[in-house]
Design a protein around this motif. Structure first.
Motif, short mmCIF file in Angstrom:
data_model
loop_
_atom_site.label_atom_id
_atom_site.label_comp_id
_atom_site.label_asym_id
_atom_site.label_seq_id
_atom_site.Cartn_x
_atom_site.Cartn_y
_atom_site.Cartn_z
N ALA A 56 0.86 -1.18 0.00
CA ALA A 56 0.00 0.00 0.00
C ALA A 56 0.90 1.23 0.00
N THR A 57 0.44 2.29 -0.67
CA THR A 57 1.22 3.52 -0.79
C THR A 57 0.30 4.72 -0.57
N VAL A 58 0.83 5.74 0.09
CA VAL A 58 0.09 6.97 0.28
C VAL A 58 1.09 8.14 0.29
N ILE A 59 0.62 9.30 -0.14
CA ILE A 59 1.41 10.53 -0.05
C ILE A 59 0.85 11.33 1.12
N ASP A 82 15.73 2.70 10.66
CA ASP A 82 16.65 3.62 9.99
C ASP A 82 15.90 4.93 9.81
N ALA A 83 15.89 5.74 10.89
CA ALA A 83 15.13 6.99 10.88
C ALA A 83 15.75 7.99 9.91
N PRO A 84 14.95 8.73 9.19
CA PRO A 84 13.50 8.70 9.06
C PRO A 84 13.03 7.95 7.81
N TYR A 85 13.74 6.89 7.46
CA TYR A 85 13.49 6.25 6.17
C TYR A 85 12.76 4.91 6.23
N GLU A 86 13.14 4.02 7.15
CA GLU A 86 12.64 2.66 7.05
C GLU A 86 12.51 1.98 8.40
N ILE A 87 11.41 1.22 8.53
CA ILE A 87 11.20 0.34 9.68
C ILE A 87 10.99 -1.05 9.11
N GLY A 110 8.10 -7.53 6.80
CA GLY A 110 7.36 -6.35 6.38
C GLY A 110 8.26 -5.13 6.48
N VAL A 111 7.94 -4.11 5.71
CA VAL A 111 8.74 -2.89 5.73
C VAL A 111 7.82 -1.68 5.54
N LEU A 112 8.12 -0.64 6.26
CA LEU A 112 7.47 0.67 6.11
C LEU A 112 8.56 1.63 5.67
N ARG A 113 8.38 2.27 4.50
CA ARG A 113 9.39 3.17 3.98
C ARG A 113 8.82 4.57 3.81
N HIS A 159 4.86 -2.56 2.82
CA HIS A 159 4.98 -3.79 2.03
C HIS A 159 5.13 -4.98 2.96
N GLU A 160 4.33 -6.01 2.74
CA GLU A 160 4.34 -7.23 3.57
C GLU A 160 4.45 -8.45 2.66
N TRP A 161 5.19 -9.44 3.11
CA TRP A 161 5.30 -10.73 2.43
C TRP A 161 4.92 -11.81 3.44
N PHE A 162 3.71 -12.32 3.39
CA PHE A 162 3.25 -13.29 4.38
C PHE A 162 3.43 -14.73 3.91
#
Length: 165
Positions: free
Chosen positions: A23-26, A87-92, A105-108, A122-125
């Protein structure tokens, strides 16, 4: 479980599974503020429907264990996530390591022009149920993508309104 068994279980869960959702949002806010909102684990309860989130081990940063419990009527889904990268403020980065939900999973966050931030979740289950689960995944996937996108849009509105973090 012993420490080495825990580590092996996390390594196994960290492998991408057959179920993939993005999923993506601005968000009209700077990346630092958006990232802080994503890292406010317990506040996810404000933007993910029917879900209560809490940090059960650690401070919410790298190495922490986060639990999300989604309840809809009598159905309850418990999701345990180990935070493996901040990795603030880029990635969890997280690894879903519970009995049912497993996978990375990753939040970018990507800063874009105009003080805005693109957020990608993005998630890979690992799809449960063997071959039957893999066959069912394409039927379930559109609903999970819509739900994830709607949650992320609500997150963005809360950040833009200054209600998150």
């Amino acid at each position: 479980m012993t420490g080495s068994a825990d580590a092996e279980g996390l390594r196994e869960a960290a492998q991408p599974g057959a179920g993939e959702v993005t999923a993506t949002v601005i968000v009209n806010a700077p990346a630092e503020r958006v990232f802080a909102g994503l890292l406010a684990w317990e506040r996810q309860s404000d933007w993910i429907p029917f879900t209560t989130v809490r940090v059960v081990e650690g401070d919410g940063g790298e190495g922490s264990l986060v639990e999300a419990v989604t309840s809809l009527g009598p159905a309850v889904l418990r999701d345990e996530m180990r935070v493996v990268r901040v990795d603030a403020p880029y990635e969890i980065g997280v690894v879903h390591c519970g009995r049912l939900l497993r996978g990375p999973g990753v939040l970018r966050c990507t800063q874009i022009e105009g003080g805005r931030t693109q957020v990608v979740w993005h998630e890979w289950f690992h799809v449960p149920g063997g071959a039957a689960g893999r066959v069912a995944w394409p039927v379930l996937w559109p609903g999970s993508k819509v739900s994830l996108t709607q949650a992320l849009k609500k997150f963005g509105r809360l950040v833009e309104q200054g209600r998150l973090p």
